[in-house]
Design a protein around this motif. Structure first.
Motif, PDB file in Angstrom:
ATOM      1  N   LEU A  21      34.956  43.428  57.128  1.00  0.00           N
ATOM      2  CA  LEU A  21      35.897  44.474  56.728  1.00  0.00           C
ATOM      3  C   LEU A  21      35.452  45.193  55.461  1.00  0.00           C
ATOM      4  O   LEU A  21      35.828  46.344  55.231  1.00  0.00           O
ATOM      5  CB  LEU A  21      37.294  43.877  56.510  1.00  0.00           C
ATOM      6  N   PHE A  22      34.631  44.533  54.626  1.00  0.00           N
ATOM      7  CA  PHE A  22      34.149  45.194  53.409  1.00  0.00           C
ATOM      8  C   PHE A  22      33.401  46.473  53.768  1.00  0.00           C
ATOM      9  O   PHE A  22      33.656  47.545  53.222  1.00  0.00           O
ATOM     10  CB  PHE A  22      33.229  44.273  52.609  1.00  0.00           C
ATOM     11  N   GLN A  23      32.450  46.341  54.685  1.00  0.00           N
ATOM     12  CA  GLN A  23      31.648  47.499  55.062  1.00  0.00           C
ATOM     13  C   GLN A  23      32.442  48.469  55.929  1.00  0.00           C
ATOM     14  O   GLN A  23      32.309  49.692  55.795  1.00  0.00           O
ATOM     15  CB  GLN A  23      30.385  47.037  55.782  1.00  0.00           C
ATOM     16  N   LEU A  24      33.279  47.939  56.800  1.00  0.00           N
ATOM     17  CA  LEU A  24      34.087  48.803  57.659  1.00  0.00           C
ATOM     18  C   LEU A  24      34.990  49.699  56.818  1.00  0.00           C
ATOM     19  O   LEU A  24      35.102  50.908  57.073  1.00  0.00           O
ATOM     20  CB  LEU A  24      34.899  47.930  58.612  1.00  0.00           C
ATOM     21  N   CYS A  25      35.632  49.127  55.790  1.00  0.00           N
ATOM     22  CA  CYS A  25      36.530  49.922  54.953  1.00  0.00           C
ATOM     23  C   CYS A  25      35.748  50.878  54.058  1.00  0.00           C
ATOM     24  O   CYS A  25      36.212  51.996  53.786  1.00  0.00           O
ATOM     25  CB  CYS A  25      37.424  49.006  54.123  1.00  0.00           C
ATOM     26  N   ALA A  26      34.581  50.476  53.608  1.00  0.00           N
ATOM     27  CA  ALA A  26      33.760  51.387  52.808  1.00  0.00           C
ATOM     28  C   ALA A  26      33.390  52.626  53.609  1.00  0.00           C
ATOM     29  O   ALA A  26      33.385  53.746  53.088  1.00  0.00           O
ATOM     30  CB  ALA A  26      32.505  50.668  52.317  1.00  0.00           C
ATOM     31  N   ARG A  27      33.116  52.428  54.872  1.00  0.00           N
ATOM     32  CA  ARG A  27      32.736  53.581  55.713  1.00  0.00           C
ATOM     33  C   ARG A  27      33.927  54.479  56.035  1.00  0.00           C
ATOM     34  O   ARG A  27      33.744  55.572  56.577  1.00  0.00           O
ATOM     35  CB  ARG A  27      32.075  53.086  57.006  1.00  0.00           C
ATOM     36  N   ALA A  28      35.133  54.037  55.691  1.00  0.00           N
ATOM     37  CA  ALA A  28      36.322  54.862  55.928  1.00  0.00           C
ATOM     38  C   ALA A  28      36.580  55.845  54.792  1.00  0.00           C
ATOM     39  O   ALA A  28      37.523  56.632  54.865  1.00  0.00           O
ATOM     40  CB  ALA A  28      37.546  53.966  56.127  1.00  0.00           C
ATOM     41  N   PHE A  29      35.762  55.816  53.739  1.00  0.00           N
ATOM     42  CA  PHE A  29      35.932  56.756  52.634  1.00  0.00           C
ATOM     43  C   PHE A  29      35.656  58.177  53.089  1.00  0.00           C
ATOM     44  O   PHE A  29      34.748  58.430  53.894  1.00  0.00           O
ATOM     45  CB  PHE A  29      34.958  56.429  51.497  1.00  0.00           C
ATOM     46  N   ALA A  49      40.821  42.265  63.779  1.00  0.00           N
ATOM     47  CA  ALA A  49      40.580  43.420  64.656  1.00  0.00           C
ATOM     48  C   ALA A  49      41.113  44.632  63.911  1.00  0.00           C
ATOM     49  O   ALA A  49      42.119  44.537  63.194  1.00  0.00           O
ATOM     50  CB  ALA A  49      41.291  43.256  65.998  1.00  0.00           C
ATOM     51  N   SER A  50      40.448  45.756  64.046  1.00  0.00           N
ATOM     52  CA  SER A  50      40.886  46.942  63.318  1.00  0.00           C
ATOM     53  C   SER A  50      40.674  48.190  64.158  1.00  0.00           C
ATOM     54  O   SER A  50      39.781  48.241  65.010  1.00  0.00           O
ATOM     55  CB  SER A  50      40.126  47.079  61.995  1.00  0.00           C
ATOM     56  N   HIS A  51      41.516  49.183  63.897  1.00  0.00           N
ATOM     57  CA  HIS A  51      41.381  50.488  64.545  1.00  0.00           C
ATOM     58  C   HIS A  51      41.790  51.565  63.548  1.00  0.00           C
ATOM     59  O   HIS A  51      42.767  51.413  62.812  1.00  0.00           O
ATOM     60  CB  HIS A  51      42.241  50.574  65.810  1.00  0.00           C
ATOM     61  N   ARG A  52      41.029  52.635  63.555  1.00  0.00           N
ATOM     62  CA  ARG A  52      41.255  53.731  62.611  1.00  0.00           C
ATOM     63  C   ARG A  52      41.064  55.048  63.338  1.00  0.00           C
ATOM     64  O   ARG A  52      40.248  55.155  64.261  1.00  0.00           O
ATOM     65  CB  ARG A  52      40.265  53.622  61.445  1.00  0.00           C
ATOM     66  N   SER A  53      41.811  56.066  62.914  1.00  0.00           N
ATOM     67  CA  SER A  53      41.665  57.388  63.517  1.00  0.00           C
ATOM     68  C   SER A  53      41.694  58.451  62.434  1.00  0.00           C
ATOM     69  O   SER A  53      42.408  58.333  61.438  1.00  0.00           O
ATOM     70  CB  SER A  53      42.789  57.655  64.519  1.00  0.00           C
ATOM     71  N   SER A  54      40.880  59.490  62.647  1.00  0.00           N
ATOM     72  CA  SER A  54      40.858  60.653  61.774  1.00  0.00           C
ATOM     73  C   SER A  54      40.746  61.890  62.651  1.00  0.00           C
ATOM     74  O   SER A  54      40.190  61.836  63.754  1.00  0.00           O
ATOM     75  CB  SER A  54      39.664  60.579  60.809  1.00  0.00           C
ATOM     76  N   LEU A  55      41.261  63.007  62.173  1.00  0.00           N
ATOM     77  CA  LEU A  55      41.189  64.239  62.957  1.00  0.00           C
ATOM     78  C   LEU A  55      39.778  64.794  63.037  1.00  0.00           C
ATOM     79  O   LEU A  55      39.475  65.591  63.922  1.00  0.00           O
ATOM     80  CB  LEU A  55      42.128  65.297  62.349  1.00  0.00           C
ATOM     81  N   THR A  56      38.925  64.380  62.112  1.00  0.00           N
ATOM     82  CA  THR A  56      37.516  64.797  62.141  1.00  0.00           C
ATOM     83  C   THR A  56      36.633  63.567  62.005  1.00  0.00           C
ATOM     84  O   THR A  56      37.077  62.508  61.569  1.00  0.00           O
ATOM     85  CB  THR A  56      37.199  65.786  61.006  1.00  0.00           C
ATOM     86  N   HIS A  57      35.367  63.715  62.339  1.00  0.00           N
ATOM     87  CA  HIS A  57      34.450  62.577  62.398  1.00  0.00           C
ATOM     88  C   HIS A  57      34.367  61.850  61.064  1.00  0.00           C
ATOM     89  O   HIS A  57      34.376  60.620  61.012  1.00  0.00           O
ATOM     90  CB  HIS A  57      33.066  63.055  62.838  1.00  0.00           C
ATOM     91  N   LEU A  58      34.262  62.577  59.975  1.00  0.00           N
ATOM     92  CA  LEU A  58      34.139  61.967  58.651  1.00  0.00           C
ATOM     93  C   LEU A  58      35.344  62.322  57.774  1.00  0.00           C
ATOM     94  O   LEU A  58      35.232  62.464  56.566  1.00  0.00           O
ATOM     95  CB  LEU A  58      32.840  62.413  57.975  1.00  0.00           C
TER      96      LEU A  58
END
Length: 275
Positions: free
Chosen positions: A88-96, A179-188
């Motif tokens: 989750l450390f890396q997964l959350c970092a990539r959510a910036f 388990a995790s799921h995330r959504s954004s209106l754009t790719h980044l």
């Protein structure tokens, strides 16, 4: 951005050197937000880098993260093998909503203290049941659970001048499946919905962030049915309790919260599922 109202930059060796707090003071960590917009009311910066807090300290009790730890340092941390939730450390970092270059300056504590709904370090710390150590300007340090720290969009429990010192992630939470799921209106883009579920033999904990102004957690001592899960979400987050901004309407966020929560429930219901 140049902050042309700044008259002094203090570099204390210890946080308690700053005894009296002025309305014109601001703590400076990574500065990625501080230098991104005019700070008209600020005349003094207090540079936290001079405190030289160790970024990360792993022990049998868990992981201690200094508030000044950069995102890059957390991303590069090599956890013990038994910490199954550490990805989750890396997964959350990539959510910036930021490039990897910003990771070298942005700090874990800075993101938490900004207390935005989409703050990924808020998501990480809350999902892993963190406790924060806070340093007031007068009096002894105090501890606050991550779930109680953020009180709304860009608001938290910090008193004027109070400083976030440490984020402690307990080993029992780090050993859970997730388990995790995330959504954004754009790719980044900024997260519109970010859900994390963690599972031990005794409980299932669902953390809802980005969809709501502040983190919401729902705990079960068993694997709930789909209907139980949806009812629990409605109890915790009424229809008017979802966040509304350009990154997603409340109806959109509510629908995705139901959808991702059910996916997480199904994934964690399978004992053989990978974290």
């Amino acid at each position: 951005m140049n902050l042309n109202t700044i008259r002094e930059v203090k570099q204390p060796r210890f946080a308690d050197e700053i005894v009296k707090w002025s309305p014109g003071y601001a703590w400076l960590a990574g500065g990625t937000w501080l230098f991104s917009t005019p700070q008209i009311a600020t005349d003094t910066l207090i540079d936290l880098r001079s405190l030289r807090w160790p970024a990360l300290a792993a022990s049998n009790t868990g992981l201690d993260i200094a508030a000044t730890c950069t995102i890059a340092e957390l991303y590069g941390f090599q956890p013990p093998a038994e910490w199954t939730a550490a990805p989750l450390f890396q997964l959350c970092a990539r959510a910036f909503l930021a490039s990897f270059k910003i990771w070298n300056a942005a700090t874990v504590g800075g993101n938490i203290c900004m207390s935005l709904p989409a703050g990924p370090m808020v998501t990480l710390a809350t999902a892993l049941e963190a406790r924060y150590t806070l340093l007031p300007r007068d009096g002894a340090s105090r501890e606050v659970a991550a779930i109680d720290f953020v009180t709304g969009n860009h608001t938290n429990v910090l008193a004027p001048g109070e400083l976030l010192r440490n984020i402690h992630l307990p080993a029992r939470a780090l050993r859970k499946r997730f388990a995790s799921h995330r959504s954004s209106l754009t790719h980044l883009g900024r997260s519109a919905v970010f859900l994390i579920g963690t599972r031990s033999p005794d409980d299932l904990l669902l953390t809802i962030t980005a969809a709501t102004p502040r983190p919401v957690q729902i705990s079960f001592d068993h694997t709930p049915s789909a209907a139980e899960l949806r009812h629990a979400i409605d109890e915790a987050v009424p229809a008017e309790g979802y966040f509304d901004d350009v990154h997603g309407s409340p109806a959109y966020r509510r629908r995705l919260t139901y959808y991702y929560a059910e996916q997480i429930r199904a994934e964690l219901a399978n004992p053989g599922a990978a974290a």
